[in-house]
Enzyme design. Structure first.
Site, PDB file in Angstrom:
ATOM      1  CB  SER A  54      -0.844  -0.023   1.281  1.00  0.00           C
ATOM      2  OG  SER A  54      -1.438   1.227   1.502  1.00  0.00           O
ATOM      3  CE1 TYR A  70      -4.122  -2.957   5.620  1.00  0.00           C
ATOM      4  CE2 TYR A  70      -3.710  -0.612   5.278  1.00  0.00           C
ATOM      5  CZ  TYR A  70      -3.946  -1.875   4.765  1.00  0.00           C
ATOM      6  OH  TYR A  70      -3.987  -2.061   3.404  1.00  0.00           O
ATOM      7  CE  LYS A 118      -1.689  -4.647   3.385  1.00  0.00           C
ATOM      8  NZ  LYS A 118      -1.882  -5.989   2.843  1.00  0.00           N
TER       9      LYS A 118
HETATM   10  P1  NAD Z   1     -11.050  -7.068   1.216  1.00  0.00           P
HETATM   11  O1  NAD Z   1     -11.251  -7.069   2.695  1.00  0.00           O
HETATM   12  O2  NAD Z   1     -12.214  -6.872   0.348  1.00  0.00           O
HETATM   13  O3  NAD Z   1     -10.291  -8.412   0.787  1.00  0.00           O
HETATM   14  C1  NAD Z   1      -9.427  -9.105   1.649  1.00  0.00           C
HETATM   15  C2  NAD Z   1      -9.906 -10.549   1.696  1.00  0.00           C
HETATM   16  O4  NAD Z   1      -9.037 -11.310   2.542  1.00  0.00           O
HETATM   17  C3  NAD Z   1     -11.317 -10.689   2.266  1.00  0.00           C
HETATM   18  O5  NAD Z   1     -12.100 -11.442   1.366  1.00  0.00           O
HETATM   19  C4  NAD Z   1     -11.117 -11.432   3.589  1.00  0.00           C
HETATM   20  O6  NAD Z   1     -12.197 -12.281   3.884  1.00  0.00           O
HETATM   21  C5  NAD Z   1      -9.832 -12.187   3.310  1.00  0.00           C
HETATM   22  N1  NAD Z   1      -9.044 -12.539   4.511  1.00  0.00           N
HETATM   23  C6  NAD Z   1      -8.651 -11.708   5.520  1.00  0.00           C
HETATM   24  N2  NAD Z   1      -7.930 -12.408   6.413  1.00  0.00           N
HETATM   25  C7  NAD Z   1      -7.849 -13.678   5.957  1.00  0.00           C
HETATM   26  C8  NAD Z   1      -7.235 -14.863   6.451  1.00  0.00           C
HETATM   27  N3  NAD Z   1      -6.576 -14.874   7.618  1.00  0.00           N
HETATM   28  N4  NAD Z   1      -7.355 -15.996   5.730  1.00  0.00           N
HETATM   29  C9  NAD Z   1      -8.029 -16.016   4.554  1.00  0.00           C
HETATM   30  N5  NAD Z   1      -8.645 -14.929   4.044  1.00  0.00           N
HETATM   31  C10 NAD Z   1      -8.542 -13.775   4.741  1.00  0.00           C
HETATM   32  O7  NAD Z   1      -9.925  -5.974   0.896  1.00  0.00           O
HETATM   33  P2  NAD Z   1      -9.400  -5.414  -0.494  1.00  0.00           P
HETATM   34  O8  NAD Z   1      -9.722  -3.982  -0.550  1.00  0.00           O
HETATM   35  O9  NAD Z   1      -9.797  -6.302  -1.591  1.00  0.00           O
HETATM   36  O10 NAD Z   1      -7.833  -5.511  -0.229  1.00  0.00           O
HETATM   37  C11 NAD Z   1      -7.054  -6.595  -0.693  1.00  0.00           C
HETATM   38  C12 NAD Z   1      -5.620  -6.404  -0.200  1.00  0.00           C
HETATM   39  O11 NAD Z   1      -5.119  -5.173  -0.703  1.00  0.00           O
HETATM   40  C13 NAD Z   1      -5.496  -6.338   1.315  1.00  0.00           C
HETATM   41  O12 NAD Z   1      -4.305  -6.992   1.702  1.00  0.00           O
HETATM   42  C14 NAD Z   1      -5.404  -4.863   1.575  1.00  0.00           C
HETATM   43  O13 NAD Z   1      -4.720  -4.584   2.769  1.00  0.00           O
HETATM   44  C15 NAD Z   1      -4.634  -4.378   0.359  1.00  0.00           C
HETATM   45  N6  NAD Z   1      -4.841  -2.957   0.056  1.00  0.00           N
HETATM   46  C16 NAD Z   1      -6.111  -2.480  -0.078  1.00  0.00           C
HETATM   47  C17 NAD Z   1      -6.316  -1.122  -0.329  1.00  0.00           C
HETATM   48  C18 NAD Z   1      -7.717  -0.559  -0.448  1.00  0.00           C
HETATM   49  O14 NAD Z   1      -7.853   0.657  -0.315  1.00  0.00           O
HETATM   50  N7  NAD Z   1      -8.748  -1.360  -0.698  1.00  0.00           N
HETATM   51  C19 NAD Z   1      -5.211  -0.253  -0.449  1.00  0.00           C
HETATM   52  C20 NAD Z   1      -3.942  -0.783  -0.331  1.00  0.00           C
HETATM   53  C21 NAD Z   1      -3.758  -2.137  -0.076  1.00  0.00           C
HETATM   54  N1  UFG Z   2     -12.399  11.339   3.562  1.00  0.00           N
HETATM   55  C1  UFG Z   2     -13.367  12.241   3.928  1.00  0.00           C
HETATM   56  N2  UFG Z   2     -14.530  11.745   4.442  1.00  0.00           N
HETATM   57  C2  UFG Z   2     -14.776  10.431   4.597  1.00  0.00           C
HETATM   58  C3  UFG Z   2     -13.771   9.508   4.216  1.00  0.00           C
HETATM   59  C4  UFG Z   2     -12.587  10.003   3.700  1.00  0.00           C
HETATM   60  O1  UFG Z   2     -13.175  13.449   3.806  1.00  0.00           O
HETATM   61  O2  UFG Z   2     -15.854  10.060   5.092  1.00  0.00           O
HETATM   62  C5  UFG Z   2     -11.149  11.854   2.968  1.00  0.00           C
HETATM   63  C6  UFG Z   2      -9.890  11.512   3.755  1.00  0.00           C
HETATM   64  O3  UFG Z   2      -9.661  12.457   4.763  1.00  0.00           O
HETATM   65  C7  UFG Z   2      -8.829  11.497   2.652  1.00  0.00           C
HETATM   66  C8  UFG Z   2      -9.604  10.994   1.427  1.00  0.00           C
HETATM   67  O4  UFG Z   2     -10.976  11.224   1.706  1.00  0.00           O
HETATM   68  O5  UFG Z   2      -8.389  12.799   2.394  1.00  0.00           O
HETATM   69  C9  UFG Z   2      -9.411   9.530   1.156  1.00  0.00           C
HETATM   70  O6  UFG Z   2      -9.672   8.775   2.333  1.00  0.00           O
HETATM   71  P1  UFG Z   2      -9.831   7.188   2.320  1.00  0.00           P
HETATM   72  O7  UFG Z   2     -10.151   6.765   3.726  1.00  0.00           O
HETATM   73  O8  UFG Z   2     -10.740   6.756   1.242  1.00  0.00           O
HETATM   74  O9  UFG Z   2      -8.371   6.698   1.886  1.00  0.00           O
HETATM   75  P2  UFG Z   2      -6.947   6.926   2.552  1.00  0.00           P
HETATM   76  O10 UFG Z   2      -6.085   7.599   1.534  1.00  0.00           O
HETATM   77  O11 UFG Z   2      -7.047   7.547   3.875  1.00  0.00           O
HETATM   78  O12 UFG Z   2      -6.454   5.414   2.778  1.00  0.00           O
HETATM   79  C10 UFG Z   2      -6.676   4.378   1.818  1.00  0.00           C
HETATM   80  C11 UFG Z   2      -6.808   3.046   2.537  1.00  0.00           C
HETATM   81  C12 UFG Z   2      -5.500   2.678   3.172  1.00  0.00           C
HETATM   82  C13 UFG Z   2      -4.423   2.686   2.147  1.00  0.00           C
HETATM   83  C14 UFG Z   2      -4.363   4.002   1.435  1.00  0.00           C
HETATM   84  C15 UFG Z   2      -3.391   3.893   0.286  1.00  0.00           C
HETATM   85  O13 UFG Z   2      -7.801   3.097   3.524  1.00  0.00           O
HETATM   86  O14 UFG Z   2      -5.585   1.383   3.695  1.00  0.00           O
HETATM   87  O15 UFG Z   2      -5.634   4.339   0.895  1.00  0.00           O
HETATM   88  O16 UFG Z   2      -3.180   5.130  -0.286  1.00  0.00           O
HETATM   89  F1  UFG Z   2      -3.241   2.457   2.743  1.00  0.00           F
END
Ligand code: NAD
Ligand code: UFG
Length: 338
Positions: free
Chosen positions: A124, A149, A153
């Protein structure tokens, strides 16, 4: 080539399974469904017309993983499984370190015992902390994370890098995602948060559908053009395609590689509101609230390295991201729960 997709029932995982199957890869999904619903995989099957072999199992469960890898001869793993709620990780650090770190250690150990030494890891942009420069290249030093979290990562990047250094048979690709939004064009799979969404786009779509009455903008006094936080939003289908490109790369025995997956463009919170309204003809009432703890002003990528080395560029613009997020939400007001 057969790919083990951990967390494949989740938001990014399900979209990636679509792209993998559409590009001729065989997949095996392992997910404990702690933050997802197996209906997502049924919907993937409808999109691709192919079966998605699925094991409901926890990556902490060594025995289950052993059985799966004994049976399924996989060549590589795309490792999405993990807990990802920033705020919750502050309340439950042990659970986050256990699930994400111990889970990955178990997975990697079982993989190597089965001779599978190719892994693509979901990292991330959070590992950059408050980035030293913008746009953020992969050379930007990692920073201090503001929550457990983020540390999982950052630490997992170190752990996987050390494992690769010690055993060069490993190929490890760390993909640092920026902010995934949007959904598959079919509107049948998408992001399905539990409870009140933490992230901006699912909150906006829930306001649009009338589940929440307004958006709270977390601060308008940042050093950004309109004072609200700037992020690099990327369409989840583009992100999914980045994984297919990374798999092509891993076949070249690359050793250790790190790539940002972003668009290289920053949008503020108010830009998102405006684009969402324009793309969808829906009004998003909002109020300005205080800053959210741990947030930074600006975070967007340089997407050059992925372009040069993977031949990958994000293709969808912000309007399509907003339209596809809304299409998913309005067709599935309760996500996968009917
Ligand atoms: P998500 O929660 O939709 O998907 C993660 C999946 O992993 C879920 O289906 C959950 O059930 C499964 N899981 C969690 N723990 C587990 C375990 N111990 N064993 C088996 N399955 C397990 O999240 P996502 O948004 O699809 O994110 C996927 C990956 O990308 C995650 O590792 C997340 O940290 C990373 N990531 C997400 C974002 C974002 O903003 N969505 C940003 C950066 C990184
Ligand atoms: N925000 C609002 N109101 C809300 C939610 C978010 O104003 O109700 C703003 C936040 O302050 C930020 C922007 O919208 O400025 C984006 O916020 P998000 O929570 O959607 O995303 P972040 O950038 O904070 O974080 C996300 C994931 C993290 C990941 C990161 C990677 O939650 O896990 O993106 O860039 F690490």
């Amino acid at each position: 080539m057969k790919i083990l997709v951990t967390g494949g029932a989740g938001y990014i995982g399900s979209h990636t399974v679509v792209e993998l199957q559409e590009n001729g890869y065989d997949v095996v999904v392992v997910d404990n469904l702690s933050n997802s619903n197996s209906k997502s995989l049924e919907r993937v099957e409808k999109i691709t017309g192919k079966k998605v072999p699925f094991y409901k199992a926890d990556i902490l469960d060594r025995e289950a993983l052993n059985e799966i890898l004994d049976k399924e001869k996989v060549d590589a793993c795309i490792h999405f499984a993990g807990l990802k709620a920033v705020g919750e990780s502050v309340q439950k650090p042990w659970e986050y370190y256990e699930n994400n770190i111990a889970g990955t250690l178990t997975l990697v150990d079982v993989m190597r015992q089965h001779g599978v030494k190719n892994i693509i890891f979901s990292s991330s942009a959070t590992v950059y902390g408050d980035p030293q420069f913008i746009p953020i290249t992969e050379e930007c030093p990692k920073g201090r994370c503001t929550n457990p979290y983020g540390w999982t990562k950052s630490m997992l990047e170190e752990i996987l890098s050390d494992i690769q250094k010690a055993d060069p048979e490993w190929n490890v690709i760390l993909l640092r995602y920026f902010n995934p939004i949007g959904a598959h064009k079919s509107g049948t799979i998408g992001e399905n948060p539990n409870g009140i969404p933490n992230n901006l786009m699912p909150y906006v779509t829930q306001v649009a559908i009338g589940k929440r009455d307004h958006l709270t903008v977390f601060g308008n006094d940042y050093d950004t053009p309109d004072g609200t936080g700037v992020r690099d939003y990327i369409h989840v289908v583009d992100l999914a395609k980045g994984h297919v490109k990374a798999l092509n790369k891993i076949k070249e025995n690359v050793g250790l590689k790190v790539y940002n997956l972003g668009t290289g463009i920053g949008y503020s919170v108010l830009d998102i509101v405006k684009n969402f309204e324009e793309a969808n003809g829906v009004k998003i009432p909002y109020e300005i609230g205080p800053r959210r703890a741990g947030d930074i002003a600006t975070c967007y990528s340089s997407a050059e390295k992925a372009k040069e080395e993977l031949g990958w560029v994000a293709e969808y613009g912000i309007k399509e991201m907003c339209a596809d997020s809304w299409n998913w939400q309005k067709n599935n007001p309760n996500g996968y729960d009917v």
